[in-house]
Scaffold this motif. Structure first.
Motif, short mmCIF file in Angstrom:
data_model
loop_
_atom_site.label_atom_id
_atom_site.label_comp_id
_atom_site.label_asym_id
_atom_site.label_seq_id
_atom_site.Cartn_x
_atom_site.Cartn_y
_atom_site.Cartn_z
N GLN A 84 0.85 -1.18 0.04
CA GLN A 84 0.00 -0.08 0.05
C GLN A 84 1.03 1.32 0.08
O GLN A 84 1.89 1.13 0.63
CB GLN A 84 -0.91 -0.15 1.37
CG GLN A 84 -1.64 -1.09 1.45
CD GLN A 84 -2.83 -1.22 0.42
OE1 GLN A 84 -3.33 -0.33 -0.08
NE2 GLN A 84 -3.14 -2.46 -0.17
N VAL A 85 0.36 2.33 -0.74
CA VAL A 85 1.05 3.43 -0.79
C VAL A 85 1.29 4.02 0.79
O VAL A 85 0.09 4.25 1.38
CB VAL A 85 0.55 4.47 -1.65
CG1 VAL A 85 1.25 5.94 -1.48
CG2 VAL A 85 0.65 4.19 -3.03
N THR A 93 3.21 -6.34 3.19
CA THR A 93 3.26 -7.50 4.02
C THR A 93 3.98 -8.71 3.05
O THR A 93 3.77 -8.78 1.60
CB THR A 93 1.81 -8.13 4.09
OG1 THR A 93 1.12 -7.03 4.70
CG2 THR A 93 1.85 -9.56 4.69
N LEU A 94 5.08 -9.10 3.30
CA LEU A 94 5.86 -9.99 2.77
C LEU A 94 5.95 -11.53 3.20
O LEU A 94 5.72 -11.69 4.34
CB LEU A 94 7.40 -9.55 3.02
CG LEU A 94 7.52 -8.14 2.39
CD1 LEU A 94 9.14 -7.84 2.74
CD2 LEU A 94 7.43 -8.05 0.70
N ARG A 95 5.95 -12.35 2.25
CA ARG A 95 5.98 -13.82 2.80
C ARG A 95 7.49 -14.19 2.58
O ARG A 95 8.19 -14.19 1.50
CB ARG A 95 5.19 -14.60 2.16
CG ARG A 95 5.20 -16.20 2.70
CD ARG A 95 4.39 -17.34 1.96
NE ARG A 95 4.97 -17.51 0.73
CZ ARG A 95 4.28 -17.27 -0.60
NH1 ARG A 95 3.19 -16.85 -0.61
NH2 ARG A 95 4.78 -17.36 -1.73
N GLY A 96 8.18 -14.29 3.59
CA GLY A 96 9.68 -14.88 3.54
C GLY A 96 9.88 -16.41 3.60
O GLY A 96 8.83 -17.14 3.60
N LEU A 97 10.88 -16.83 3.77
CA LEU A 97 11.10 -18.16 3.91
C LEU A 97 10.56 -18.79 5.39
O LEU A 97 10.40 -19.88 5.41
CB LEU A 97 12.60 -18.51 3.70
CG LEU A 97 13.20 -18.31 2.37
CD1 LEU A 97 14.55 -18.63 2.02
CD2 LEU A 97 12.44 -18.86 0.84
N GLY A 98 10.81 -17.97 6.39
CA GLY A 98 10.47 -18.25 7.63
C GLY A 98 9.13 -17.86 8.00
O GLY A 98 8.73 -18.26 8.98
N GLY A 99 8.36 -17.29 7.06
CA GLY A 99 6.93 -16.76 7.74
C GLY A 99 6.47 -15.52 7.05
O GLY A 99 7.07 -14.97 6.18
N GLU A 100 5.62 -14.92 7.68
CA GLU A 100 5.18 -13.70 7.09
C GLU A 100 5.45 -12.44 8.00
O GLU A 100 5.42 -12.62 9.15
CB GLU A 100 3.57 -13.97 7.00
CG GLU A 100 2.69 -12.95 6.39
CD GLU A 100 1.51 -13.14 6.23
OE1 GLU A 100 0.59 -12.26 6.63
OE2 GLU A 100 0.76 -14.36 5.57
N TYR A 101 5.73 -11.37 7.30
CA TYR A 101 6.09 -10.12 7.93
C TYR A 101 5.12 -8.92 7.60
O TYR A 101 4.99 -8.73 6.17
CB TYR A 101 7.45 -9.67 7.38
CG TYR A 101 8.36 -10.89 7.95
CD1 TYR A 101 9.34 -10.62 8.93
CD2 TYR A 101 8.73 -12.01 6.91
CE1 TYR A 101 10.29 -11.92 9.14
CE2 TYR A 101 9.58 -12.94 7.20
CZ TYR A 101 10.55 -12.74 8.40
OH TYR A 101 11.26 -13.73 8.57
N THR A 102 4.31 -8.65 8.56
CA THR A 102 3.22 -7.43 8.31
C THR A 102 3.86 -6.30 8.60
O THR A 102 4.76 -5.96 9.32
CB THR A 102 1.94 -7.86 8.76
OG1 THR A 102 2.36 -7.73 10.34
CG2 THR A 102 1.56 -9.06 8.70
N GLU A 103 3.18 -5.37 8.03
CA GLU A 103 3.70 -3.76 8.30
C GLU A 103 5.08 -3.34 8.22
O GLU A 103 5.73 -2.79 9.12
CB GLU A 103 3.01 -3.37 9.60
CG GLU A 103 1.39 -3.45 9.58
CD GLU A 103 0.77 -3.00 10.88
OE1 GLU A 103 1.49 -2.28 11.81
OE2 GLU A 103 -0.36 -3.26 11.13
N VAL A 104 5.55 -3.97 6.97
CA VAL A 104 6.99 -3.46 6.76
C VAL A 104 6.97 -2.26 5.96
O VAL A 104 6.58 -2.22 4.73
CB VAL A 104 7.65 -4.64 5.80
CG1 VAL A 104 9.10 -4.32 5.63
CG2 VAL A 104 7.65 -5.99 6.72
N TYR A 105 7.75 -1.45 6.36
CA TYR A 105 7.85 -0.05 5.99
C TYR A 105 8.91 0.20 5.00
O TYR A 105 9.89 -0.30 5.27
CB TYR A 105 7.71 1.16 6.85
CG TYR A 105 8.06 2.58 6.37
CD1 TYR A 105 6.82 3.05 5.38
CD2 TYR A 105 9.15 3.23 6.45
CE1 TYR A 105 7.25 4.34 5.00
CE2 TYR A 105 9.32 4.35 5.70
CZ TYR A 105 8.24 4.73 4.99
OH TYR A 105 8.61 6.25 4.28
N LEU A 106 8.76 0.54 3.72
CA LEU A 106 9.77 0.66 2.82
C LEU A 106 9.85 2.32 2.50
O LEU A 106 9.05 2.48 1.52
CB LEU A 106 9.78 -0.18 1.58
CG LEU A 106 10.73 -0.41 0.51
CD1 LEU A 106 12.14 -0.81 1.20
CD2 LEU A 106 10.61 -1.23 -0.66
#
Length: 130
Positions: A84-85, A93-106
């Motif tokens: 989202q902008v 929200t990213l799915r990594g190899l080890g799970g889900e990561y929410t609210e990641v600011y880039l």
């Protein structure tokens, strides 16, 4: 195959999206370029592979099989689930190899930056043995 990054036997090899660049040195098709870039894939390594043109993916997967490497593919084993902008960048929200990561600011804009972040996340996770 001839890049300076190929000097060491790394346990993790990262292949970003292959496109027609440096065609004077790497080849004129995605498959030819992938053949050159596949030189970084070492025996028993983990290959973190961004989404690729089909012909490039085929070359990279064949090389991984030849050397017994494990492959993690964007869109299958990891990827961008949502973006989202946001002010000054984007929330993901990213799915990594080890799970889900929410609210990641880039603090960068663009879908390509979100995909780059997913590849980087998977590479770090693979490096640490996830």
């Amino acid at each position: 195959a001839w890049d300076a990054t190929n000097v060491i036997d790394a346990g993790v090899a990262v292949v970003t999206p292959i496109d027609l660049d440096h065609t004077d040195r790497l080849g004129g098709t995605p498959a030819e370029i992938a053949t050159e870039k596949s030189g970084i894939v070492k025996q028993d390594a983990t290959v973190i592979m961004a989404q690729q043109p089909v012909e490039a993916a085929q070359v990279l997967l064949k090389k991984a099989v030849e050397v017994g490497a494990t492959v993690a593919r964007e869109g299958l084993e990891f990827g961008v689930l949502d973006r989202q902008v946001a002010v000054g960048g984007q929330m993901m929200t990213l799915r990594g190899l080890g799970g889900e990561y929410t609210e990641v600011y880039l603090p960068l804009h663009g879908a390509h930056q979100a995909h780059n972040a997913a590849v980087a996340l998977a590479a770090v996770e693979a490096f640490f043995g996830v």
